[in-house]
Design an enzyme around this catalytic site. Structure first.
Site: not given
Ligand code: MIG
Length: 755
Positions: A388, A391, A459
């Site tokens: 996650d 980017e 999201d």
């Molecule tokens: O700042 O890990 O897209 O699926 O549950 C949010 C927490 C960070 C973004 C991801 C989401 C995940 C969440 N993350």
């Protein structure tokens, strides 16, 4: 602002397989990769490094053949004719029989404004554009413009751009012709499909770097995808368990909570394979740690999940907490593994753990170090790794452009950072898991990421609009080489109504990755949270998924072999049928070869669907429909409109509670009556190792021969023994028989006759 144009060809040199055309401002390098794939790299100053994150093929090594006639240079291959005009230097692609596919705009061609390079291309009449990966908007991207700049698109709307991933590849369609174009440039890039140009031209380009593109000339969309995935790579076979139902949440807060949810699935007989740990399993959000209180005994926890036939996926973010004594921090600082400012100081950005450093995934030693750190997860038994925030995301979303990854500044490599993290994760965990297939899921990606990882669409929101948008995103990613895609079923942000949850699950059955996920503090989303009736409906959708797994797995094999996606926009098979691009129908897709799925929002109980030419059967009723027209069909919450193509063949099995259960051993071959013979390539392997690369698979054609009134299973290839011991043919839409008696399954040719 300095403005330059490409200018006239001043000299032409052939250097073995490359044609180099020099102008006052730049050089254009032309290479042939295959008859249908030609690369043009307009470079200024000439870039000799010529590296790519996406491309895994080399050009044809034979000397490039060309002819010069007056002001033109012509390159002919079996599939393309490239006509290059020298004054000014312009490129035009034709079919071998002289039909124009795509060409530079004669006036503007390639231009620079400071370092920004843009290629202006003639728009063709009625030209449509599809692809470009994870982009909102319509299936046909004509009159829209997009930016590629991997972004943590929190709460994105149905027209937001950019999102998390960059796939600078599109397919153009006009005059009954098709072509593809891949701009392999990792800087922020721009695509304008005639958005604000009075229909005069379309354009593509980037903030900096080369106008480096690959042109694809296959005359089917499937052929273009095949060539594009030949160039940028295809996925390996995914672990079978990852195709089962996946239950996620931000976050299940303790090992006990994860186990309770998992056992509830078993108690209620709702099939499921995967549980997730979102960020709260860690100690202070430190990557590669487990919370000492709530996840005190990871091995014990994983053993219990394993005993219930569940796999676990854990999240990892790139940010390494600045904290002395934390192993990854200490090692990373000592060895200089992090992104820096130009003066050599480590860059600090804030994310979940607080102040963080960011690994430089562009270095092999850093990737190896990162990969090896997964022992903290693999030793207790984790086999899935969720990447996650790559980017990369930092709070307030503005990593400074002076941040450096090795000798490259952030703007040059941002769009590939997530891909390199996914690569390091895949390669590292693959080593740690021995012969087992890791499952990697990443949020940020660039062309070629399909080689390492699945993606999800970030999201999204619990609305009907996002349900439909999700279908388009999955299909657009599929057109762009990324076939293993999921959306958060139910919508990440907000709380779905029970109707939306039921509807979205019915669509989840027919997406490559089927994962239920929800934002922090939202209502619980497990299938039993919506009352007994809805629980039953959601269970039905999940059961249908498990019924379809043999078909789905064989479809993934097709993707592995050819790049053709699992969810196929109708633009792949019905490219030149204008109706499929209409707003009402653009969300429809084929799931594999045979099933047409029409996504429907939760607020209506009838739906307008368009069935392309041919004959179709509603799978829930076997009602027959004549294609080539639209229908208003019933779409109650328990029956998403799904149609099987006449002559279609799909393989189903009995419901099991997990992909790890053997099942009853009966292969069901479903066939829908149709006027022509057809075949399906059935594929099976152990679902978990790489032995299939050494021939340990079971593969055969399953043929519907309507003249011989037979279902024929060709001799099975490969050394793997199928899990099936019996085969049963189920006929749909035939007058005589519906379900034939099961017969013994044999690896030798089998002929099953029906009357
Ligand atoms: O700042 O890990 O897209 O699926 O549950 C949010 C927490 C960070 C973004 C991801 C989401 C995940 C969440 N993350």
């Amino acid at each position: 602002m300095e403005f330059k144009t490409l200018g006239n060809a001043q000299s032409i040199q052939q250097q073995s397989n490359k044609l180099i055309i020099v102008t006052a401002e730049a050089e254009a390098h032309v290479t042939v990769y295959s008859p249908a794939v030609i690369r043009i790299n307009v470079t200024q100053p000439p870039d000799n490094a010529d590296t790519s994150f996406a491309v895994i093929q080399e050009p044809d090594s034979s000397p490039i053949q060309y002819t010069e006639i007056d002001d033109e240079i012509i390159i002919n291959t079996a599939a393309l004719t490239l006509r290059i005009t020298k004054t000014p230097l312009r490129f035009a692609f034709y079919t071998p029989d002289g039909q124009l596919l795509s060409r530079d705009d004669e006036r503007f061609g390639v231009t620079w404004q400071n370092s920004k390079v843009i290629n202006h291309r003639q728009l063709q009449s009625q030209e449509k554009f599809i692809g470009l990966g994870e982009k909102t908007g319509n299936l046909n991207r004509r009159s829209s413009s997009y930016v590629n700049w991997n972004t943590d698109a929190v709460n994105y709307a149905s027209a937001s751009d950019p999102l998390y991933e960059s796939f600078p590849f599109f397919i153009g369609i006009h005059s009954g012709l098709t072509y593809g174009l891949f701009l392999d440039n990792t800087h922020k890039s721009y695509f304008d499909f005639g958005a604000s140009t009075d229909d005069q031209f379309m354009s593509l380009g980037a903030d900096d770097g080369d106008l480096n593109y690959y042109f694809f000339g296959a005359q089917t969309v499937a052929g273009i995808i095949e060539d594009y995935t030949w160039l940028t790579g295809r996925m390996k076979m995914p672990p079978l368990w990852s195709l089962g139902y996946q239950q996620c949440r931000w976050s299940y807060m303790s090992a006990q909570e994860v186990l309770d949810v998992a056992s509830k699935f078993r108690e209620l007989n709702i099939p499921a394979d995967v549980m997730y740990c979102d960020i709260d399993y860690m100690e202070g959000f430190k990557i590669f740690t487990w919370n000492k209180e709530t996840f005190a005994e990871p091995k014990h926890f994983l053993d219990k999940l394993k005993a219930m036939n569940f796999k676990l996926v854990t999240i990892v973010d790139p940010g390494i907490k600045v904290e002395e004594g934390y192993q990854q921090y200490d090692e990373g600082v000592e060895r200089g593994y992090f992104a820096t400012y130009p003066n050599g100081e480590n860059y600090v950005g804030e994310v979940w753990p607080g102040r963080c450093h960011f690994p430089d995934f562009f270095r092999e030693d850093v990737c190896e170090w990162w990969g090896a750190a997964f022992t903290a997860l693999t030793e207790p038994g984790v086999e899935g790794f969720w990447n996650d925030m790559n980017e990369p995301a930092v709070w307030n979303q503005n990593m400074p452009s002076i941040v450096k990854f090795g000798d490259k500044f952030m703007p040059e490599v941002r769009n590939v950072y997530g891909m390199q993290m996914a690569r390091a994760t895949y390669e590292g965990t693959r080593k740690l898991l021995g012969n087992k297939r890791p499952f990697v899921l990443t949020r940020a990606a660039y062309s070629g990421t399909q080689r390492y990882s699945a993606v999800w669409t970030g999201d999204n929101t619990a609305t009907d609009e996002h349900l439909l948008l999700g279908a388009r995103l999955v299909n657009s990613l599929g057109l762009s080489g990324m076939a293993n895609v999921g959306v958060d079923i139910g919508g990440f942000s907000g709380n779905p109504t029970p109707e939306l949850m039921v509807r979205w699950n019915s669509l989840g059955t027919y997406t490559p990755m089927y994962r239920n996920h929800a934002i922090q503090f939202s209502d619980y989303r497990e299938p039993w949270q919506y009352g007994p009736e809805n629980q039953e409906l959601i269970k039905k959708s999940i059961e249908q998924r498990y019924r379809l797994l043999p078909y789905l797995y064989a479809t993934f094999y097709q993707t592995h072999q050819t790049g053709l996606p699992v969810c196929r926009s109708l633009a792949i098979d019905y490219t030149h049928d204008d109706n499929i691009y209409l707003e009402d129908y653009q969300n429809q897709f084929l799931f594999g070869d045979t099933l047409l799925v029409a996504p429907v929002v939760s607020k209506v109980l009838t739906a307008k669907v368009y069935l392309p030419k041919g004959k179709w059967y509603r799978i829930s009723t076997d009602e027959k429909f004549e294609g080539g027209r639209e229908y208003e069909v019933d779409a109650p919450l328990n029956d998403l409109p799904v149609f099987a193509k006449a002559s279609g063949v799909i393989i189903m099995q009995e419901v099991t509670q997990s992909t790890q259960e053997a099942g009853n051993g009966i292969m069901e071959i479903h066939v829908w009556n149709g006027p022509e013979s057809n075949s399906f390539l059935y594929y099976e392997d152990d679902g978990s190792s790489y032995d299939y690369e050494q021939g340990a698979y079971h593969k055969r054609l399953i043929i519907y021969d309507h003249l011989k009134k037979s279902i024929i299973l060709s001799d099975a290839e490969g050394s793997y023994t199928s899990k099936f011991t019996q085969v049963q043919v189920v006929l749909h839409g035939f007058e005589q028989v519906a379900m034939l008696e099961p017969v013994k399954y044999s690896k030798d040719e089998m002929v099953i006759r029906y009357r």
